[in-house]
Every structure is written in C-alpha cells, then in structure tokens.
Scaffold this motif. Structure first.
Motif, PDB file in Angstrom:
ATOM      1  N   GLY A 187       0.887  -1.150  -0.129  1.00 15.37           N
ATOM      2  CA  GLY A 187      -0.222   0.068  -0.025  1.00 15.37           C
ATOM      3  C   GLY A 187       0.813   1.269   0.054  1.00 15.37           C
ATOM      4  N   CYS A 188       1.603   1.574  -1.059  1.00 15.66           N
ATOM      5  CA  CYS A 188       2.353   2.721  -1.158  1.00 15.66           C
ATOM      6  C   CYS A 188       1.475   3.579  -1.540  1.00 15.66           C
ATOM      7  N   ALA A 189       1.605   4.964  -0.763  1.00  9.12           N
ATOM      8  CA  ALA A 189       1.163   6.021  -1.204  1.00  9.12           C
ATOM      9  C   ALA A 189       1.916   7.369  -1.229  1.00  9.12           C
ATOM     10  N   LEU A 190       1.924   8.076  -2.332  1.00  4.16           N
ATOM     11  CA  LEU A 190       2.810   9.258  -2.688  1.00  4.16           C
ATOM     12  C   LEU A 190       2.018  10.264  -3.483  1.00  4.16           C
ATOM     13  N   THR A 191       2.320  11.535  -3.114  1.00  4.13           N
ATOM     14  CA  THR A 191       1.757  12.498  -3.966  1.00  4.13           C
ATOM     15  C   THR A 191       2.876  13.524  -4.296  1.00  4.13           C
ATOM     16  N   ALA A 225      17.864  15.549  -6.517  1.00  3.44           N
ATOM     17  CA  ALA A 225      16.750  15.245  -6.314  1.00  3.44           C
ATOM     18  C   ALA A 225      15.573  16.557  -6.059  1.00  3.44           C
ATOM     19  N   ASP A 226      14.692  16.655  -6.746  1.00  4.73           N
ATOM     20  CA  ASP A 226      13.708  17.626  -5.910  1.00  4.73           C
ATOM     21  C   ASP A 226      13.066  17.291  -4.904  1.00  4.73           C
ATOM     22  N   GLU A 227      12.625  15.829  -4.925  1.00  4.02           N
ATOM     23  CA  GLU A 227      12.003  15.389  -3.679  1.00  4.02           C
ATOM     24  C   GLU A 227      12.411  13.927  -3.806  1.00  4.02           C
ATOM     25  N   ILE A 228      12.548  13.551  -2.326  1.00  2.00           N
ATOM     26  CA  ILE A 228      13.020  12.252  -1.978  1.00  2.00           C
ATOM     27  C   ILE A 228      11.937  11.356  -1.162  1.00  2.00           C
ATOM     28  N   GLY A 285       7.947  -2.046   2.241  1.00  2.00           N
ATOM     29  CA  GLY A 285       6.845  -2.201   1.178  1.00  2.00           C
ATOM     30  C   GLY A 285       5.953  -1.046   1.222  1.00  2.00           C
ATOM     31  N   GLN A 286       6.398   0.027   2.132  1.00  2.00           N
ATOM     32  CA  GLN A 286       5.721   1.188   2.061  1.00  2.00           C
ATOM     33  C   GLN A 286       6.537   2.632   1.710  1.00  2.00           C
ATOM     34  N   ILE A 287       5.866   3.718   1.593  1.00  2.00           N
ATOM     35  CA  ILE A 287       6.814   5.118   1.463  1.00  2.00           C
ATOM     36  C   ILE A 287       6.399   5.546   2.890  1.00  2.00           C
ATOM     37  N   GLU A 288       7.758   5.560   3.550  1.00  2.00           N
ATOM     38  CA  GLU A 288       7.580   5.804   5.029  1.00  2.00           C
ATOM     39  C   GLU A 288       7.710   7.320   5.100  1.00  2.00           C
ATOM     40  N   ALA A 289       8.474   7.960   4.328  1.00  2.00           N
ATOM     41  CA  ALA A 289       8.837   9.565   4.564  1.00  2.00           C
ATOM     42  C   ALA A 289       8.905   9.919   2.957  1.00  2.00           C
ATOM     43  N   HIS A 290       8.619  11.157   2.797  1.00  2.00           N
ATOM     44  CA  HIS A 290       8.646  11.648   1.634  1.00  2.00           C
ATOM     45  C   HIS A 290       8.775  13.210   1.971  1.00  2.00           C
ATOM     46  N   PHE A 347      16.159  15.825   4.889  1.00  2.00           N
ATOM     47  CA  PHE A 347      17.659  15.451   5.550  1.00  2.00           C
ATOM     48  C   PHE A 347      17.641  15.706   6.675  1.00  2.00           C
ATOM     49  N   GLU A 348      17.217  17.155   6.920  1.00  2.00           N
ATOM     50  CA  GLU A 348      17.282  17.854   8.279  1.00  2.00           C
ATOM     51  C   GLU A 348      16.304  17.194   9.322  1.00  2.00           C
ATOM     52  N   ASN A 349      15.150  17.115   8.953  1.00  2.00           N
ATOM     53  CA  ASN A 349      14.311  16.706  10.128  1.00  2.00           C
ATOM     54  C   ASN A 349      13.658  14.970   9.605  1.00  2.00           C
ATOM     55  N   PRO A 350      14.567  14.033   9.703  1.00  2.00           N
ATOM     56  CA  PRO A 350      13.933  12.644   9.358  1.00  2.00           C
ATOM     57  C   PRO A 350      12.584  12.371   9.761  1.00  2.00           C
ATOM     58  N   ALA A 351      11.566  11.859   9.202  1.00  2.00           N
ATOM     59  CA  ALA A 351      10.411  11.956   9.781  1.00  2.00           C
ATOM     60  C   ALA A 351       9.827  10.744  10.557  1.00  2.00           C
TER      61      ALA A 351
END
Ligand code: ADP
Ligand code: MG
Lengths: 249, 249
Positions: free
Chosen positions: A27-31, A211-214, A220-225, A232-236
């Motif tokens: 269930g990857c979610a990303l916008t 990168a513009d976005e990372i 199996g998921q997009i854990e942070a974006h 990089f400064e504030n890892p989610a």
C-alpha cells in the motif's frame, strides 16, 4: 511530472511450494509536487525495484493506482507497451544485449521501435556517443567494455529515443568508485538539461544534488517523503533517521 | 596458418590413419576375398541412394528445427493446453524406438490419413522424431537467457514477437549450436532406418547391392564413408559457426 501513488500493492507467488504469496508492496501512497526528479532511497529488500518496475510499465501492480500528470498508468498489455515506448529504463546490471555491439544496442530501439531509417538512427546516436566519450567503443560488444562504459551505453540506449521520463534502478551499485563517478556525472548532466528522472540510489550526496523530492521506501511502504532540504534535516521517522545515519556515516 | 593449427591437423591425420590401419588389419585377418569390381557396377545405385539420404535429411532437418523452436516456445507460453500437447509429444517420441514409430506411423497413421507418398511420410515421421529432441534442446537454450534480457527488451519497447526474434532467439541460437549439430548428425544416421518402409535411401541401396553381389564388406564400407561425408562437414561447420558467434557474455 506529478506522480501520484494510491495504495499500490504488489504480491508475488512465494518461492516455496505452499502456493502462498508474499506482499512486497503493502500500500504505497505518495503525491509529489510538479517536479523534475524524484529519488527513491531505502534499505535493500524494501521494495524500491519492485516499485520502479511498476512505474516503468514492466510489471502490473496487484492493487492500487499510479498516475503521472493525472493520467493513470495503463494496465492492459498494449497500453503498457505504448507507455514503455515513451519512457526509458536503466537497470543495475546494465542488461545490454551481449550479442550486439554497443552501437547496435543503441540503434535497436530507434530502428525497430521508433521506425527510424538506419542512417537517421546513426545520425541520432553519433552526437551523444561522442559527447559522453563512447565513440571509440561503439563497435565493441558489451563483453569488451568496462562496467562504467556498459552503464553509460545502457543509459544512452534508454535516452536516444527521447523518453519523457528516465527510470534508473541503482545505476552505480555494480560499479567501483571511479566508474561510479563517470556514470553519476552523466546523470547529473541529464538532470541539468531538464530530463525528468526517477532514480533509485544509495549515493546520498548525489541524491541531495539531483533530487527535487526524495521518498524513503521501507518494508513495502513509502515511509517518508518530501523536498530534499527538509527530508534530510528532520527525518520523519526513527527508521529513516537510523537509515540516514548508516548510509551517511 | 599457425603452429597450433598444423599440430592439431597432424594429430587428427595420425589418429585417422591409425583407425584405418586397424580396419585394414581386421579385414586382412578374416581371409576375405575382395571383389570391388562387382560393387563398382552398382555405383549409380549408391549415388542415387546417397542423394536420397541427403534430400531426406535436409528436409527432416528443416522440419525438426521448426518443430523444435515452435515446441520450445509453446512450453514457455504458459498456456496449459499447448504445454500439455508438447510434453506428451516429447515423452511419447523419446520413450519409443524410431523403428516402432516408423512402422506405426507409416502402416497405420499415414495409411489412415491417406498419405501415400512414402518419402513424404518418411520425412514427416523423421522430423517428428528428431523434433522431440530439438524441443528439449531449444527449451534449454531459451531458459538459459537471463531475465534481464527479457526486461531490457520490454523496457526499450519491443513487442513480444520482436523481443523473441531480435534479442532472445539470437542468443539462444548460440547456446544450442553444439547440441543441435549433434542432433542433426544423429538425424542423418537415423534416416538409415527409413529402409524398413522401403524408402530407397543410402542404406537400402547398400543392402540391395550386397544381395546382388554377395560382397558385404565392399557394400557396407562405402556406406560408412558416405555417412561420414555428411556428418563430418556438419561438425566442421558447427565449429566454425561457434567460433564466429562467440562473444563474452
Ligand atoms: N518476482 C519476485 N518474486 C518474489 N519475490 C520478489 C520478486 N521480486 C522481488 N521480490 C521480493 O520483494 C522484496 C523487495 O525486493 P526489491 O523490490 O528488489 O527491493 P529493493 O530494490 O528495495 O532492494 C524482496 O524481499 C524480494 O525478494
Ligand atoms: Mg533493488
């Protein structure tokens, strides 16, 4: 490009005899915003390649939806073929055609997919071959090229058809540092020319630069974006913080 | 011409002479009355039979090659029915002697379907026989192509047919060349069994000459030489092609 992933899932038949299946993307979610380049990072086995293969039209997800600029990725074979003809893909293991010379590897998609005449195709590949210092190797087979040369030819093979997006899966992971530098240099140049990229890499410094976005793909998921600076400064999440610590150390 | 080549040629010549000498020694010990003149009378029969064998072999060679490729592709198609048809065919053919297949095929099947030309029937049966082995050889060759080659072919936008024709088959052909050459040599020799359904090929010609002249050695020694004249150039050609198609993978 504006990439949207909604609940993207991918299951594979599990290797054992139990006829079960393993869920690799859960269930990857990303916008994303309207960006030129997206970099995917994450621990190995997390599902980056699986996701990239879906984006590139090589595999169909078992669930969910992917869209680029508002248009959903086709699921039918003909639609996916048309998509693959519009984009380019570069693999970690180069996957050049070993029975053809470097030059013939570049001509193949131009002549057989995009129906250029051989002389038009030759004209098209001549300039990039020269610009990336590969003209002297054009008539060699992949087996006679260094890893860095192979990967640069592979990138050119994806590029000569003018793809709207270039997908690269760990293009430097099989290379030693010197060759890594020459391939990264080439990718940076493409970025500076305005080419749209989706890149999987473990080279964090390089990721920051192109990168513009990372997006951080784990388990199996997009854990942070997010946009590079904040990312990089504030890892989610703690896992991302730990991952960045390990790879940046 | 390099020294290695000369040495190898000399070695082959010496071993050939040794074997010829042994045959001659054996012949001289059996106290045999040579009658080459009687057999020479029938030289035209030999020639006709030999030409028939050449023609039958070449036809069955084409037939079994086509069966081999098509059968191997069917096994990869993931179509359960096609796969079952090919598997049953291969097992039936490989599990029974050619002699039995010829007798059943000719006296039962060919007669039932109204195929009266025994040469055509013979070529069909021989093609089916050799084709079963070709299926296995080609299946192995196709399976040896790494997944990355299929991925790359798809990624550059080749259709499935183009991918097979331009990427997979040329690489598989190189892998199967040595076993195919061996199978073709077997095919040429196996065509001698067609004499049982009264096809006037090379072996039947020799048997007839023997029954007219009662000179068995003079009838059968030319037979051995005639088959070697077909099989030796075949293995030389295979060797040359193997070297020409060689590339580091
Ligand atoms: N075709 C497949 N069949 C079964 N499992 C697979 C397949 N492809 C990938 N996997 C599994 O999915 C997981 C994620 O793999 P991958 O997407 O290659 O991760 P990454 O690229 O992040 O290292 C791994 O555990 C891998 O073994
Ligand atoms: Mg991967």
């Amino acid at each position: 490009m504006r990439l949207v992933l909604e609940n993207v899932r991918q299951q594979f038949a599990s290797p054992g005899k139990d006829h079960g299946s393993v869920e690799v993307l859960k269930g990857c979610a990303l916008t994303t915003g309207d960006i030129q380049s997206l970099v995917l990072i994450g621990p190995s086995g997390g599902g980056k390649s699986t996701l990239l293969r879906i984006l590139a039209g090589l595999d169909v997800p078992t669930g969910g939806q992917v869209s680029f600029d508002g248009t959903p990725l086709p699921r039918d074979p003909a639609g996916r073929l048309a998509w693959r003809r519009r984009v380019g893909t570069v693999f970690q293991a180069y996957n050049l055609f070993p029975h053809l010379t470097a030059l013939e590897n570049l001509l193949l998609p131009l002549v057989h997919v995009h129906k250029l005449s051989r002389s038009d195709a030759l004209e098209r590949v001549f300039e990039p071959l020269t610009r990336f210092g590969l003209a002297a190797h054009a008539n060699k087979r992949p087996g006679q090229l260094s890893g860095g040369q192979k990967q640069r030819i592979a990138i050119l093979r994806a590029l000569v058809v003018e793809p709207s997006i270039l997908f690269l899966d760990e293009p430097t992971s099989a290379l030693d540092p010197e060759m890594t530098a020459e391939v990264l240099e080439m990718i940076r140049e493409l970025r500076d020319q305005g080419r749209q990229l989706v890149l999987v890499t473990h080279q964090m410094h390089f990721a920051k630069r192109v990168a513009d976005e990372i997006a951080f793909v784990a388990d199996g998921q997009i854990e942070a974006h997010g946009p590079v600076a904040a990312f990089f400064e504030n890892p989610a999440t703690p896992r991302l913080a730990h991952f960045l610590e390990t790879v940046l150390a | 011409m390099n020294a290695r080549f000369v040495q190898r040629f000399a070695a082959h010549a010496a071993v050939t002479m040794l074997f010829t000498g042994l045959v001659w020694l054996a012949a001289s010990r059996v106290d045999y009355e040579w009658n080459w003149a009687g057999v020479w009378e029938y030289r035209e029969m030999f020639l006709k039979g030999w030409l028939a064998t050449v023609l039958i072999s070449v036809s069955a060679l084409v037939g079994s090659g086509v069966i081999g490729v098509v059968g191997a592709v069917c096994l990869q198609s993931r179509n359960l029915l096609l796969e079952a048809v090919v598997r049953v065919y291969v097992e039936l053919i490989r599990g029974t002697p050619l002699l039995v297949q010829l007798l059943i095929g000719f006296y039962l099947v060919a007669t039932a379907v109204g195929l009266e030309n025994r040469y055509v029937a013979g070529v069909v049966i021989l093609s089916l026989f050799s084709g079963a082995y070709m299926v296995e050889i080609f299946r192995g060759g196709l399976a040896a192509i790494p997944r990355g080659q299929h991925d790359a072919a798809a990624a550059i936008g080749l259709s499935r047919w183009q991918a097979f024709w331009l990427v997979i088959l040329p690489q598989a052909a190189r892998i199967v060349l040595p076993p195919v050459a061996g199978q073709l040599a077997s095919l040429i020799k196996d065509s001698s069994l067609l004499s049982v359904i009264a096809i006037s090929e090379f072996t039947l010609a020799a048997q007839e000459v023997n029954s007219f002249t009662y000179s068995s050695l003079e009838s059968y020694l030319p037979l051995a030489v005639g088959y070697l004249m077909l099989t030796l150039p075949l293995s030389w050609t295979a060797g040359v092609l193997e070297r020409r198609f060689h590339y580091e993978s």
